[in-house]
Design a protein around this motif. Structure first.
Motif, mmCIF file in Angstrom:
data_model
loop_
_atom_site.group_PDB
_atom_site.id
_atom_site.type_symbol
_atom_site.label_atom_id
_atom_site.label_comp_id
_atom_site.label_asym_id
_atom_site.label_seq_id
_atom_site.Cartn_x
_atom_site.Cartn_y
_atom_site.Cartn_z
ATOM 1 N N ARG A 64 -51.338 -34.785 -27.833
ATOM 2 C CA ARG A 64 -49.889 -34.989 -28.359
ATOM 3 C C ARG A 64 -49.002 -36.585 -28.308
ATOM 4 N N HIS A 68 -47.392 -37.983 -31.569
ATOM 5 C CA HIS A 68 -46.361 -37.994 -31.705
ATOM 6 C C HIS A 68 -46.305 -39.993 -31.926
ATOM 7 N N TYR A 72 -44.734 -41.517 -36.007
ATOM 8 C CA TYR A 72 -43.993 -42.367 -36.365
ATOM 9 C C TYR A 72 -44.478 -43.630 -36.495
ATOM 10 N N ILE A 76 -41.797 -47.761 -39.510
ATOM 11 C CA ILE A 76 -41.259 -49.420 -39.387
ATOM 12 C C ILE A 76 -41.824 -50.116 -41.041
ATOM 13 N N ARG D 64 -32.449 -25.532 -37.750
ATOM 14 C CA ARG D 64 -32.614 -25.622 -38.896
ATOM 15 C C ARG D 64 -31.719 -26.967 -39.496
ATOM 16 N N LEU D 65 -30.915 -27.644 -38.490
ATOM 17 C CA LEU D 65 -29.658 -28.634 -38.915
ATOM 18 C C LEU D 65 -30.920 -29.753 -38.852
ATOM 19 N N HIS D 68 -33.299 -30.454 -40.650
ATOM 20 C CA HIS D 68 -32.785 -30.960 -42.829
ATOM 21 C C HIS D 68 -32.249 -31.525 -42.604
ATOM 22 N N CYS D 69 -31.682 -31.851 -41.567
ATOM 23 C CA CYS D 69 -31.372 -33.699 -41.437
ATOM 24 C C CYS D 69 -32.481 -35.135 -41.630
ATOM 25 N N ALA D 250 -27.485 -39.121 -39.145
ATOM 26 C CA ALA D 250 -28.369 -38.553 -40.184
ATOM 27 C C ALA D 250 -29.097 -38.709 -39.080
ATOM 28 N N ARG D 255 -33.064 -36.670 -35.332
ATOM 29 C CA ARG D 255 -34.037 -36.914 -34.540
ATOM 30 C C ARG D 255 -34.313 -36.641 -33.011
ATOM 31 N N PHE D 257 -35.263 -34.371 -30.150
ATOM 32 C CA PHE D 257 -36.573 -33.520 -29.622
ATOM 33 C C PHE D 257 -36.106 -31.764 -29.746
ATOM 34 N N TYR D 269 -44.413 -32.613 -29.266
ATOM 35 C CA TYR D 269 -44.119 -33.461 -28.081
ATOM 36 C C TYR D 269 -42.549 -33.689 -28.174
ATOM 37 N N SER D 271 -39.932 -36.324 -26.189
ATOM 38 C CA SER D 271 -39.992 -37.522 -24.772
ATOM 39 C C SER D 271 -39.198 -37.744 -24.507
ATOM 40 N N PHE D 276 -38.964 -44.445 -30.798
ATOM 41 C CA PHE D 276 -39.508 -44.595 -31.721
ATOM 42 C C PHE D 276 -37.913 -45.196 -32.611
ATOM 43 N N LEU D 279 -36.322 -47.799 -31.315
ATOM 44 C CA LEU D 279 -36.575 -49.079 -32.108
ATOM 45 C C LEU D 279 -36.263 -49.382 -34.312
ATOM 46 N N GLN D 280 -36.256 -48.074 -34.306
ATOM 47 C CA GLN D 280 -35.361 -48.426 -35.604
ATOM 48 C C GLN D 280 -34.023 -48.695 -36.065
ATOM 49 N N TYR E 269 -32.942 -24.411 -44.855
ATOM 50 C CA TYR E 269 -31.413 -23.978 -44.634
ATOM 51 C C TYR E 269 -29.983 -24.662 -45.634
ATOM 52 N N PHE E 276 -25.988 -35.183 -47.931
ATOM 53 C CA PHE E 276 -26.934 -35.970 -48.427
ATOM 54 C C PHE E 276 -26.941 -36.997 -49.687
#
Lengths: 339, 339, 339, 339, 339
Positions: A64, A68, A72, A76, D64-65, D68-69, D250, D255, D257, D269, D271, D276, D279-280, E269, E276
């Motif tokens: 998993r 993951h 990702y 970048i 769902r939101l 969507h985001c 957004a 993002r 989990f 997954y 975490s 990530f 990092l972004q 959704y 957006f």
């Protein structure tokens, strides 16, 4: 020493650039093999752990995590970032080289207007040449590690014959706590002005023209200093570095091959060695190395400007110009095409 | 010889650039057909192996490998890399051409200020012109294979009439172990200074103006040398080459058509000939060839600068300027619009 | 004639650039309607065949082919290629225009230093102006079809009054098999030198300044020639053209609507007219047309430089400068703000 | 103070740029840690709400939101926008620094032509130097906050010794409601003209050369003002800022989990810490900070130009040039290589 | 009036550019709110129709259309196109501003060489200044709507005091059907030549230097005209506009929320307001507005160059230079650092 390879690809041919891939000096392999090795070791360690050491539950958890991480890696867009960043670095790199001063033009003009063959004329010409080279040396020591290693102290410059002991002392007596590369150039200016006053340079035109060339030379020295003072902001370099390294950190985990028997989509094939990931590594990391090599073109990389070679060239040509060639030309004759 | 095609597309029209696709000289087909052939052969060999030689199990294994390779071909964004790289190469290529020295300006000014018609004046003017051309030749021999082939030794230059035997000897006696292109330019300088001293150039203004133009000419010669010395770092070229070739190595395998009966998604259709992959090959490989052709514009490609042509042009125009046209103009008359 | 539209968008407003979409001259519609028509016809032919002519089996085969083609249309990232290519073309286009020579500066200086009102002075000034225009004409004939059409022979130039019959003969007697645009400029040089010798130009300063401006003018003429000689390498243009046209060749097939009843994913909707594909066509093909139009800015497109207009402007202004305005200024008076 | 890091990467080595990641001054961490903290707090708040506070129905709604985001985060291609925008900002930043005026060249030439050692000569030279520095100061106060803080009033400039009280009064009496940086430069001009009239500068050549250099200095001061007046249009900066911030708005939601048990694809997954995404965040936000830092290079960021340092350097070097070094050179001797 | 915002972001800080988002003048909101409103209305109308007015069958048809439109919105890579296009526009915009002529340099030199305080000297200096401003005005009227509005006729220029009635008549009597901005500059030239003949300018050096500066000024005026004559080709602008507007036309339909109950993937959704899509609208449309604003920098946008302000500044500074400051400098004294 710059690597000259354009003759090997002077004419497009079958394979073309392919031939360049077998070079070692200055090559992407030489620059990257250590990083590649480390990447491979880490990858192998994780791979062996997954295949041999983990229990079934642990394997599922790791699978998993791998999926993951992998999903990702395309967060970048390092290709863009590297593209834009390297373009900026390349632009700066080339401008920097264009601004390395060449004494030729000044000395050409000097020889034309101060062309006596008697000792005092020669001393003046040689003095100007030496002062120009000394000024260049001072700048180059401050920007290039290789030059600094070669001439760590003013004494070594005296030994190399660029200046005399007395001149070194005069230089050191000038009081200014900023880089004093302009001091010998001021001397050159003053020697030229004296040559005019003493009549060695016969016209105001001559004086003016030599001074202008010398001032251009001085400006280029100054620009070398400026380019060294103002670099691409640290934060830009950090952002790019962070992007590339974190990408490959994610790859070490995310590009592991999973047991095809588990039936994960995109993980149907286990080739043990991640050939394509390694290619990608060579590719992106190599691109970053391009930037790394060019951000300080006066370092000691295989492909950096060889400033020491340039200094030797300038010295040889400068003395040839002011002494050997000054005032010399072959006798005027009717040429081959004379009607 | 540069290929001039802009007249065929001077005015946009139906098809427009399409017309250019039928050219052969300097075309993408001529540059690529060998590579394309090799790619096709490899592809066909693999294809036939898959279709005819393999057992059912082997086929399944190969299918997995193909899918694996294919999914990885979009790992390497060669379009970006090529875009950024080619932009750098194009920029350098154009600057390089702009710095090819043209003797016209210097000779124009020379003719205005040193305009006597007696033998000594003419010898001086012709001498300066010849020395300028000789200096250019020396530089061009060091950067262009085509020129080196045409003038492999100093003797061949003597034979071609650019310099006399005595001048060649004087040149060779100058002691300097670096490229000596500046020696004949120093002669030209000295001839001009002598013309001033002997009164052929009547004013200091004249001397100064001619010297300035000559110095600009010398700088451009120098820049030709610099552009040749400093190329785009090898590692950048290697990275791009590696990206393109490894991409197509992956394609040879990854773009194989699989048996539609097996029902792999994206492999529903078997057209035997991979038309689109070949288009992609032409496209990306062609883009790389653009770079290959432009990285050394003084080679012998169809589309490289024709330096030998330029040398001939310069020679013809230089002698026409300093002899035929010097001091000549039609009689002054009232023109057509005179009120 | 260049199309001037910036006043219509001088101030951002509702819609803004939208207004520009209704133009016809120089518009994307005018440039593209033929190509669009051909594309539509081909698309319709295939569409009708699919809907009406094929048997059930044939339809299934065609459906597979369509899906295959469609999935391959995103193989070729034409937006990048066009972006990078057009940037190069735009850069060259603008530099090219900046290098079109303008005689104004030279004539300004000429009028200041050669300002007599008697006939010989005037003949000299007008002569220089005419020779400069003639030189420009010679260059422009070699780079612009429109100018060549207007002045196909030297005789037509004589008729237009730029030079006299005798001058034309002198020009044609100059022996040089390369483009001789520099001949009349050499005449201009010689006329100016004569003006100095005869005392019409009173100082060396004057002579020098006029000559410098004339030399700059000559250099720009020379650059026009160079830009015409060295184009963007054919192979680059071919690669881009190939990419765009093969993309749309794939689209004609790949963007067909399939029977929604068959349930192919992404083919659930049949709108008969491929609106979005047509937009994409206008868009990418239009971008290519931008390049096509700019690669030879001296052609006869709606948006090309109108060199004939510029020649007329230069002629009118040149004669106004050297005759009407030479030495004239309003009487010196106390101005409005005089304290 | 500019951060000089190029020596740490003078030679490519294992890790290379990695070393730069541990810097703090001027680093991406220092610039970003506050923003990162805020982002983390918001993310954690939402995460805890989801995990602990919501009912089953609410969780489903939130899931769902989130999906969507998340699907919409790739609507905005910030990497392009940032790439293009930062390229524009970097270009402007570097041009801006190249246009910071350096008094060296003017003073070099001044010393050559106005080289008397008596009091009046020295006062003139020092006067010119001081007026040039004062003009630079006036410009720099208007563009740099750091300089304005150091010299908030004309009185502080008087105190620092750049000008005398009388000079300050003369300056303030000049009536012009626009920035008057050119007033002291006009004084310098007039002092030089007086030096010529009184015979301290002996030739017209000298006068002209000094005036030209001074005019170039004045132009650069003027350009500093122009660069400050015309910035990158606000709307461009706003568009980029909006893109980056709305992207991360957004992400805070998209993002998160989700419970893997719910079986949403791409949400298998959990975490807890969104490594990530962070990092972004560092990566894109850091890129924006590059622009933020460079758009006003005269501010007080760690990596901004240290104009106060430059002013001190200019002051020290200016006085050293016009007094200490004026007319001085070591005695002419036979050098080391003398044959 | 240009909007100066760089001081608000002089030093990077928390939020940084975020602060800029609250501006209104010259902001993206001000430029876009009308377009946004129209987009919202259209979107809402379609949304309400779908939700309230359609029958079940019609809804299904519309759903298919929506999905079709949506899948096609990523056909057009507007981010690239905008990136490349805006880069070209920004480059041109900045060059255009750099070429706005400044009379300062010419007048500095004029004051140095023509420095008498008697009436005739003053009239000459003021005359040259006025003629330069008048020439600039003539050019600016032809490129800037704002200037044209302020000075619609020559009479208004007379009223504003730039020229006298007699000068206006002389100007209008000059026969040339092209833009005559060079006429007053020719007058300035002639006044300067007269000043030399009458001995007000004492040396040829002086004459030459003033003429050179004036010629540079004239060239910049000429370039303003050229930049106005040659715009970015219409077809490029049309292509970009078409891409952006057709993208949002597709979005109005394609980004509708569908009934989640229908279970279409990606339509799970329903948030009623397409947050957006609106962000994307602001973003892309704002980017296009950047281009719209910069393509004619002499318009009347909030962020356009304020040419009228510049004209006032030039007028004030010009008169201050030639009268108030001419020949003036504070008495020479020992300065603060005098040893």
């Amino acid at each position: 020493m710059t690597i000259i390879y354009q003759y090997r690809v002077a004419t497009t041919s079958l394979g073309g650039f392919l031939k360049l891939l077998v070079a070692w000096r200055g090559s992407v392999y030489k620059l990257l093999f250590k990083e590649t090795l480390i990447f491979c070791l880490l990858y192998a360690a994780l791979s062996l752990t997954y295949r041999l050491a983990l229990s079934a539950t642990q394997r599922t958890q790791m699978e998993r995590l791998v999926i993951h991480c992998n999903s990702y890696t395309n967060f970048i867009p390092i290709s863009f970032v590297l593209g834009f960043y390297v373009t900026v670095v390349v632009g700066r790199w080339w401008q920097q080289f264009q601004n390395v001063p060449w004494p030729d033009r000044t000395l050409f003009v000097l020889c034309t207007y101060l062309n006596g063959q008697e000792e005092r004329s020669r001393m003046m010409r040689r003095g100007v040449a030496r002062y120009m080279l000394f000024g260049l040396l001072l700048i180059m020591r401050s920007v290039s590690l290789a030059v600094m290693k070669r001439f760590p102290t003013i004494d070594t410059i005296v030994e190399a014959g660029f200046i005399t002991k007395e001149e070194a002392e005069t230089y050191e007596q000038t009081q200014c706590r900023y880089l004093k590369f302009w001091v010998p150039l001021m001397w050159a200016n003053n020697v030229i002005a004296r040559a005019r006053r003493e009549g060695f340079i016969e016209t105001e035109f001559g004086l003016r023209m030599v001074l202008e060339q010398l001032a251009d030379y001085r400006d280029k020295c100054s620009l070398c200093f400026v380019y060294d003072w103002i670099t691409i902001p640290l934060v830009y370099t950090q952002v790019v570095t962070l992007a590339v390294y974190s990408f490959f950190a994610a790859c070490v985990l995310g590009r592991q091959f999973l047991d095809p028997a588990k039936g994960y989509p995109d993980y149907q094939y286990d080739s043990y060695v991640p050939v394509f990931t390694l290619l990608q590594f060579t590719f992106y990391m190599g691109w970053l190395k391009v930037a790394e090599q060019m951000i300080n073109p006066f370092g000691e990389d295989d492909d950096d400007y060889d400033i020491n070679w340039l200094l030797d060239r300038h010295t040889a040509v400068a003395f040839a110009l002011v002494d050997q060639c000054c005032g010399v030309h072959p006798p005027l004759v009717r040429d081959h095409f004379w009607d």
